[in-house]
Design a protein around this motif. Structure first.
Motif, short mmCIF file in Angstrom:
data_model
loop_
_atom_site.label_atom_id
_atom_site.label_comp_id
_atom_site.label_asym_id
_atom_site.label_seq_id
_atom_site.Cartn_x
_atom_site.Cartn_y
_atom_site.Cartn_z
N LEU A 81 0.77 -1.18 0.02
CA LEU A 81 0.12 -0.12 0.09
C LEU A 81 0.96 1.18 -0.08
O LEU A 81 0.56 2.25 -0.61
N PHE A 91 -3.90 10.32 3.47
CA PHE A 91 -4.96 9.26 3.36
C PHE A 91 -4.97 8.29 4.59
O PHE A 91 -5.86 7.85 4.96
N GLU A 94 -7.42 7.24 7.24
CA GLU A 94 -8.70 6.68 6.46
C GLU A 94 -8.49 5.27 6.30
O GLU A 94 -9.49 4.60 6.14
N PRO A 114 -8.56 0.73 0.01
CA PRO A 114 -9.20 1.99 0.01
C PRO A 114 -9.25 2.62 -1.38
O PRO A 114 -9.89 3.39 -1.75
N THR A 115 -8.66 1.73 -2.05
CA THR A 115 -8.63 1.81 -3.88
C THR A 115 -7.76 0.80 -3.94
O THR A 115 -6.94 0.30 -3.29
N GLU A 117 -5.27 0.63 -6.77
CA GLU A 117 -4.08 0.72 -7.64
C GLU A 117 -2.77 -0.23 -7.37
O GLU A 117 -2.45 -1.18 -8.10
N ARG A 146 -13.17 3.63 3.32
CA ARG A 146 -12.20 4.48 3.78
C ARG A 146 -12.84 5.19 5.01
O ARG A 146 -13.96 5.60 4.95
N PHE A 211 -5.65 13.98 -7.64
CA PHE A 211 -5.26 12.63 -6.84
C PHE A 211 -3.67 12.81 -6.97
O PHE A 211 -2.94 12.93 -7.80
N SER A 264 -6.38 5.53 -14.15
CA SER A 264 -7.12 4.68 -13.41
C SER A 264 -8.46 5.93 -13.26
O SER A 264 -8.27 6.79 -13.28
N GLY A 266 -12.75 6.13 -11.73
CA GLY A 266 -13.74 5.35 -10.71
C GLY A 266 -15.09 6.15 -10.82
O GLY A 266 -15.28 7.29 -10.82
C1 86X Z 1 -7.38 8.16 -4.90
C2 86X Z 1 -7.75 7.34 -6.96
C3 86X Z 1 -8.54 6.50 -8.05
C4 86X Z 1 -9.12 4.35 -8.87
C5 86X Z 1 -9.78 6.87 -8.15
O1 86X Z 1 -10.08 8.07 -7.74
C6 86X Z 1 -10.79 6.05 -9.05
C7 86X Z 1 -10.47 4.81 -9.04
N1 86X Z 1 -8.28 4.98 -7.88
C8 86X Z 1 -8.20 7.19 -5.55
N2 86X Z 1 -7.53 7.67 -3.14
C9 86X Z 1 -6.68 7.15 -2.75
O2 86X Z 1 -5.50 6.81 -3.61
C10 86X Z 1 -6.75 6.60 -1.37
C11 86X Z 1 -5.57 6.02 -0.98
C12 86X Z 1 -5.57 5.61 0.31
CL1 86X Z 1 -4.36 4.61 1.07
C13 86X Z 1 -6.89 5.81 1.07
F1 86X Z 1 -6.79 5.62 2.52
C14 86X Z 1 -7.73 6.69 0.80
C15 86X Z 1 -7.66 7.08 -0.82
N3 86X Z 1 -8.66 7.71 -1.40
C16 86X Z 1 -8.71 8.13 -2.32
#
Ligand code: 86X
Length: 483
Positions: A81, A91, A94, A114-115, A117, A146, A211, A264, A266
């Protein structure tokens, strides 16, 4: 909720107390059930059916784009992660962690996704070898957790939600750029407009609001009639940020090793909430025909003597309406008036009343949920008229929603008008200097208005000043308080 409570309908007015109105509608229309865990809500069958319609619509488009569905694990090892540090930054509070099995502590704690990737790209690096393996186009439908601390709002902001996340990989930047935009316009905007009848503002996010793991983010910003903007969905140009962190490389035609280009994207159950807020009224839910689990309800007007004849006619009519989801409400224990209210609360787009007098005259009464308009329809014209009315309703809802969005936007170049508009719960469209510090000041001095996005097609600005700092403006940008 008991049947009796249901008859009461919505007791709050959308225009007086939006928040109470929204809270009642999602429960009384049987969409949502609360649980003992704050932010974790039940999608009851009626809202899950809506989600399934969205999935079906989007799956068809994605398939046409060559995107295949897959499923990756829920739990992500900590090391994975945090591999691309930028994307986790800010983040971390969360993230929900699994730390134990029974009483035994795990060697490495596992994040509830939380996503995805990181977990997906760990596989991608093994699957991609040569330029022939590209593009790789994969989507997954899943739940996300989250652990937000802002107050949860059903559909709009919950700790667990459902979404699709697409993760595409390309050999070149230009293919990635084209696809990132294609997803927003040909998948997301299409789904919002054609299925859910909601308009939105398409554009690029500011550096501050993008992002953090991406080179750039583009979004659709929607208007929620509580007087706030809301990011409906996003598509991110990840550039080579993740391919470098995860070593996703391919050998090109010249036998040279290259880092891949990724995006990416969503779209979540949040959009269901936006749709509810945009279309619904004081009688309850209003659903666009294309996404309504039931398009037509037939309500028989029952009398002892003519009951079997009336029900038989209802069956005949249902058979005429092949291709639609039709319910005949033959419940004995309720009067027609109660049933009308009930189906209005549930947002069924078209109602057909069938009584003995209508049968004599070889006609029915059709009533449109969105306008309340009633029309008498000859029996022979039932299918043709239903077809037309449902198409009309779908169109009318989008037109009304476009008007709502347009009315919510204030175009201004003056700082005092800017502040006034934000106070009046409007979206501001204004020239902007694109400076992050100025962005921060605007947010501070308006009680929280953020940049939403900047339209793709920008006209060249001549002698336009940023209303906040009076420096030369570089772009036109949408601002608003948002969820
Ligand atoms: C961002 C990014 C992206 C794939 C999208 O918006 C659409 C679909 N992913 C998401 N994001 C985070 O990367 C993220 C990471 C962690 Cl560790 C977290 F706790 C919360 C997050 N919220 C959003």
């Amino acid at each position: 909720m008991s049947k009796k409570e249901l008859t009461q309908g919505i007791t709050a007015k959308k225009s007086d107390d939006f928040s109470e109105w929204y809270t009642q509608i999602i429960q009384k229309a049987e969409l949502i059930e609360y649980t003992d865990v704050s932010g974790c809500l039940v999608f009851r069958p009626y809202s899950y059916q809506i989600w399934e319609k969205i999935q079906e619509f989007m799956n068809t488009i994605m398939k046409g784009m060559g995107v295949r569905n897959a499923y990756f694990p829920l739990l992500i090892p900590e090391k994975l992660l945090i591999k691309e540090a930028d994307h986790v930054e800010g983040f971390t509070p969360e993230v929900a962690w699994v730390t134990h099995s029974g009483d035994t502590e795990l060697k490495e704690k596992l994040a509830v996704r939380p996503t995805s990737e990181t977990i997906m790209y760990e596989s991608y690096k093994k699957w991609i070898r040569s330029h022939r393996d590209l593009p790789l186009l994969i989507n997954q439908w899943c739940n996300i957790v989250r652990w937000e601390f802002k107050n949860p709002v059903p559909f709009l902001r919950t700790r667990e939600f459902l979404w699709q996340e697409g993760h595409n990989v390309f050999a070149t930047k230009s293919e990635m750029d084209t696809n990132t935009r294609l997803i927003l316009e040909s998948l997301y905007e299409k789904t919002q407009r054609e299925l859910l009848a909601i308009p939105g503002l398409l554009g690029i996010k500011s550096e501050k609001e993008k992002f953090a793991g991406a080179d750039y983010s583009i979004s659709i910003e929607n208007y929620f009639p509580s007087g706030r903007a809301i990011q409906g969905c996003t598509s991110h140009g990840l550039g080579q940020n993740f391919s470098k962190a995860f070593d996703i490389t391919y050998i090109d035609e010249n036998e040279k090793k290259q880092f891949a280009w990724q995006n990416s994207w969503g779209f979540s159950t949040r959009t269901i909430g936006i749709m509810i807020g945009v279309h619904s009224d004081d009688k309850g839910l209003v659903l666009p025909p294309n996404v309504a689990p039931t398009q037509i309800v037939i309500v028989p007007i029952l009398f002892e003597k003519t009951k079997s004849e009336t029900l038989k006619k209802c069956d005949e009519i249902k058979k005429m309406l092949k291709g639609y989801d039709v319910i005949i409400d033959d419940r004995d224990e309720y009067k027609p008036g109660y049933k009308f209210n009930d189906w209005e609360l549930k947002g069924v787009p078209l109602r057909i009343e069938v009584g003995p007098k209508d049968i004599e005259k070889k006609q029915v009464v059709m009533s449109k949920r969105n306008t309340g308009e009633k029309v008498f329809v000859k029996e022979k014209d039932i299918k043709k008229t239903a077809d037309k009315l449902l198409v009309d309703i779908q169109k009318e809802l989008l037109v009304a929603a476009e008007k709502q969005l347009k009315n919510a936007i204030v175009k201004t170049e003056s700082w005092s008008d800017f502040k006034k508009a934000i106070k009046n719960k409007k979206i501001v469209f204004s020239p902007w200097c694109e400076d992050s510090e100025c962005e921060e000041l605007i947010k501070h001095e308006t009680g929280g208005a953020k940049t939403l996005n900047m339209p793709f097609d920008q006209k060249t600005l001549k002698n336009k000043k940023c209303p906040k700092c009076s420096k030369e403006a570089k772009v036109m940008c949408y601002f608003g308080k948002s969820y």
